[in-house]
Design a protein around this motif. Sequence first.
Motif, mmCIF file in Angstrom:
data_model
loop_
_atom_site.group_PDB
_atom_site.id
_atom_site.type_symbol
_atom_site.label_atom_id
_atom_site.label_comp_id
_atom_site.label_asym_id
_atom_site.label_seq_id
_atom_site.Cartn_x
_atom_site.Cartn_y
_atom_site.Cartn_z
ATOM 1 N N VAL A 1 -33.631 46.670 -21.914
ATOM 2 C CA VAL A 1 -32.817 46.595 -20.805
ATOM 3 C C VAL A 1 -33.133 47.983 -19.861
ATOM 4 C CG1 VAL A 1 -30.277 46.868 -20.342
ATOM 5 C CG2 VAL A 1 -31.078 45.670 -22.243
ATOM 6 N N GLU A 2 -33.266 47.680 -18.540
ATOM 7 C CA GLU A 2 -33.631 48.774 -17.467
ATOM 8 C C GLU A 2 -33.237 47.855 -16.294
ATOM 9 O OE1 GLU A 2 -37.741 48.774 -17.407
ATOM 10 O OE2 GLU A 2 -37.617 50.657 -16.188
ATOM 11 N N PHE A 3 -32.797 48.894 -15.261
ATOM 12 C CA PHE A 3 -32.383 48.649 -13.823
ATOM 13 C C PHE A 3 -33.449 49.326 -13.300
ATOM 14 C CE2 PHE A 3 -27.492 47.331 -13.590
ATOM 15 C CZ PHE A 3 -27.551 46.710 -14.693
ATOM 16 N N VAL A 4 -34.296 48.370 -12.452
ATOM 17 C CA VAL A 4 -35.256 48.787 -11.697
ATOM 18 C C VAL A 4 -34.685 49.025 -10.283
ATOM 19 C CG1 VAL A 4 -37.631 48.762 -10.923
ATOM 20 C CG2 VAL A 4 -36.975 47.911 -13.153
ATOM 21 N N ASP A 5 -34.865 50.097 -9.643
ATOM 22 C CA ASP A 5 -34.172 50.128 -8.141
ATOM 23 C C ASP A 5 -35.440 49.429 -7.284
ATOM 24 O OD1 ASP A 5 -33.848 50.797 -5.479
ATOM 25 O OD2 ASP A 5 -33.169 53.010 -6.150
ATOM 26 N N ILE A 6 -35.264 48.402 -6.534
ATOM 27 C CA ILE A 6 -36.044 47.559 -5.551
ATOM 28 C C ILE A 6 -35.908 47.712 -4.194
ATOM 29 C CG2 ILE A 6 -36.854 46.051 -7.526
ATOM 30 C CD1 ILE A 6 -35.317 44.090 -6.341
ATOM 31 N N CYS B 1 -32.306 37.995 -16.653
ATOM 32 C CA CYS B 1 -32.501 39.042 -15.714
ATOM 33 C C CYS B 1 -31.520 38.787 -14.460
ATOM 34 C CB CYS B 1 -34.005 38.683 -15.120
ATOM 35 S SG CYS B 1 -35.001 39.954 -14.406
ATOM 36 N N GLY B 2 -31.079 39.795 -13.774
ATOM 37 C CA GLY B 2 -30.082 39.568 -12.596
ATOM 38 C C GLY B 2 -30.550 40.503 -11.563
ATOM 39 N N ILE B 3 -29.613 40.341 -10.564
ATOM 40 C CA ILE B 3 -29.835 41.175 -9.402
ATOM 41 C C ILE B 3 -28.426 41.802 -9.043
ATOM 42 C CG2 ILE B 3 -30.264 41.584 -6.867
ATOM 43 C CD1 ILE B 3 -32.711 40.987 -8.174
ATOM 44 N N THR B 4 -28.372 43.364 -8.838
ATOM 45 C CA THR B 4 -27.145 43.765 -8.559
ATOM 46 C C THR B 4 -27.145 45.005 -7.564
ATOM 47 O OG1 THR B 4 -24.788 44.598 -9.415
ATOM 48 C CG2 THR B 4 -26.684 45.729 -10.264
ATOM 49 N N ILE B 5 -26.194 45.215 -6.975
ATOM 50 C CA ILE B 5 -26.021 46.131 -5.731
ATOM 51 C C ILE B 5 -25.109 47.382 -6.338
ATOM 52 C CG2 ILE B 5 -25.447 46.990 -3.642
ATOM 53 C CD1 ILE B 5 -26.149 44.074 -2.635
ATOM 54 N N ASN B 6 -25.619 48.580 -6.457
ATOM 55 C CA ASN B 6 -24.640 49.774 -6.948
ATOM 56 C C ASN B 6 -25.273 50.966 -6.563
ATOM 57 O OD1 ASN B 6 -22.468 51.112 -8.564
ATOM 58 N ND2 ASN B 6 -22.250 48.848 -9.354
ATOM 59 N N GLU B 7 -24.624 51.985 -7.132
ATOM 60 C CA GLU B 7 -25.111 53.336 -6.657
ATOM 61 C C GLU B 7 -26.511 53.798 -6.928
ATOM 62 O OE1 GLU B 7 -22.317 56.752 -7.286
ATOM 63 O OE2 GLU B 7 -24.248 58.045 -7.732
ATOM 64 N N HIS B 8 -27.473 54.162 -6.300
ATOM 65 C CA HIS B 8 -28.544 54.605 -6.727
ATOM 66 C C HIS B 8 -28.823 56.107 -6.452
ATOM 67 C CE1 HIS B 8 -31.166 53.912 -2.574
ATOM 68 N NE2 HIS B 8 -29.897 53.968 -2.564
ATOM 69 N N TRP C 1 -24.714 54.763 -0.371
ATOM 70 C CA TRP C 1 -24.730 54.968 -1.840
ATOM 71 C C TRP C 1 -25.336 53.911 -2.478
ATOM 72 C CZ3 TRP C 1 -24.629 59.968 -2.688
ATOM 73 C CH2 TRP C 1 -23.570 60.703 -2.007
ATOM 74 N N GLN C 2 -25.462 52.803 -1.691
ATOM 75 C CA GLN C 2 -26.015 51.534 -2.312
ATOM 76 C C GLN C 2 -27.360 51.212 -2.389
ATOM 77 O OE1 GLN C 2 -23.931 48.223 0.236
ATOM 78 N NE2 GLN C 2 -22.596 47.685 -1.495
ATOM 79 N N GLY C 3 -27.857 50.803 -3.556
ATOM 80 C CA GLY C 3 -29.257 50.405 -3.899
ATOM 81 C C GLY C 3 -29.377 48.926 -4.446
ATOM 82 N N VAL C 4 -30.504 48.401 -4.347
ATOM 83 C CA VAL C 4 -30.515 47.010 -5.026
ATOM 84 C C VAL C 4 -31.304 47.132 -6.220
ATOM 85 C CG1 VAL C 4 -31.333 44.433 -4.527
ATOM 86 C CG2 VAL C 4 -30.757 45.848 -2.496
ATOM 87 N N PHE C 5 -31.012 46.503 -7.132
ATOM 88 C CA PHE C 5 -31.301 46.791 -8.490
ATOM 89 C C PHE C 5 -31.888 45.407 -9.180
ATOM 90 C CE2 PHE C 5 -28.888 50.469 -8.160
ATOM 91 C CZ PHE C 5 -29.812 51.569 -8.684
ATOM 92 N N LEU C 6 -33.020 45.381 -9.626
ATOM 93 C CA LEU C 6 -33.577 44.247 -10.511
ATOM 94 C C LEU C 6 -32.954 44.673 -11.926
ATOM 95 C CD1 LEU C 6 -36.977 42.311 -10.955
ATOM 96 C CD2 LEU C 6 -35.670 43.391 -12.889
ATOM 97 N N CYS C 7 -32.020 43.768 -12.661
ATOM 98 C CA CYS C 7 -31.579 44.110 -13.927
ATOM 99 C C CYS C 7 -32.259 43.364 -14.997
ATOM 100 C CB CYS C 7 -30.199 43.642 -13.893
ATOM 101 S SG CYS C 7 -29.080 44.034 -12.249
ATOM 102 N N GLU C 8 -33.245 44.228 -15.582
ATOM 103 C CA GLU C 8 -33.988 43.523 -16.742
ATOM 104 C C GLU C 8 -32.993 43.510 -18.150
ATOM 105 O OE1 GLU C 8 -35.998 41.585 -18.839
ATOM 106 O OE2 GLU C 8 -37.406 42.641 -17.685
#
Lengths: 132, 132, 132
Positions: A13-18, A45-52, A109-116
């Motif tokens: 499980v890992e959120f990768v900042d893309i 797997c998903g995509i979310t936007i949150n603080e990076h 503060w927003q970044g886009v993450f691939l959610c593994e």
Amino acid sequence: MLKKFEVSTTRRVEFVDITSLVRQTVAESGVLDGICVVYVPHTTCGITINEHADPDVVADIVNKLEELAPRNGRYAHIEGNSDAHIKASLVGSSQTIIIQGGKLLLGIWQGVFLCEFDGPRKRNVFIKVIAG
Amino acid sequence: MLKKFEVSTTRRVEFVDITSLVRQTVAESGVLDGICVVYVPHTTCGITINEHADPDVVADIVNKLEELAPRNGRYAHIEGNSDAHIKASLVGSSQTIIIQGGKLLLGIWQGVFLCEFDGPRKRNVFIKVIAG
Amino acid sequence: MLKKFEVSTTRRVEFVDITSLVRQTVAESGVLDGICVVYVPHTTCGITINEHADPDVVADIVNKLEELAPRNGRYAHIEGNSDAHIKASLVGSSQTIIIQGGKLLLGIWQGVFLCEFDGPRKRNVFIKVIAG
């Protein structure tokens, strides 16, 4: 414009900042005004936007999702990754972001993450830019 | 067409009905057919679509989110608002709605809500209309 | 292009695979590149993308959502379907999928589901195709 990227994840499980991949695609597209769709063609797997800025935020989201849908819960699906499928539906397979003046309208503060949720694996991400 | 609105929230957690802002933007745009993206550039705030007839529905959603991610849970992020970040990722930063004949294709009970999870604050909402 | 379909659900909670409706709409539209928005105009119903090979995956998602927001929990809304409203906001009212070369960019395991949370009922689904 449509671009495909490969993202290698290194843990289950890992959120990768893309965010930089998304920014780069929007810049290359030359589109000044429109929207951008970031999409993963995977079911665990998903995509979310949150603080990076502070990585603890992502760690807290990951921990909470694990608490809500534990890996070792009681599930019917025999592959042993039902928790990952559940997390994918909670977070969603895509995010849509507005483009203004050639730039992504992300908050400061927003970044886009691939959610593994079932790695480590090689994952694909599609980024589609639509003018309008 | 892209419009930006400021929404003032009055409590820590509060769903603000912004349906009229969305309808007004679509009307002003003159777009007859297309889609509309409602987006918040914040990481402790979201957008959802749900019933806006009985306020108890929103109250039940708010209570359940608080139960799933309590404010006073154990989190790593030191700002004390990890619950708000988690709720934002569960609900999502945006919603996309279809436009037909110049009108939003919302169902009769559907309203669009800005979901404040770490207020009270002044929040921005972007509404983007795309013809197509 | 915008199409409306009616989907009849047969149980209170049920995920109906509507992937073929989405594919058919994209094919009919003649659009080669763009996006597709799948939207439900209901507040106790959602759209999700997940595995449609093994039905146990959907069963596990359904069970987990029921565990997170049980039908017989303590809610304020007197209609007795607050759990369904909560599930709708967790899953979301729509999904956006990319179109490339006239085809949906779904992953090999991905299907599109109408998520019934308060059936059985007749539900509407809107599918909007945007070129770009």
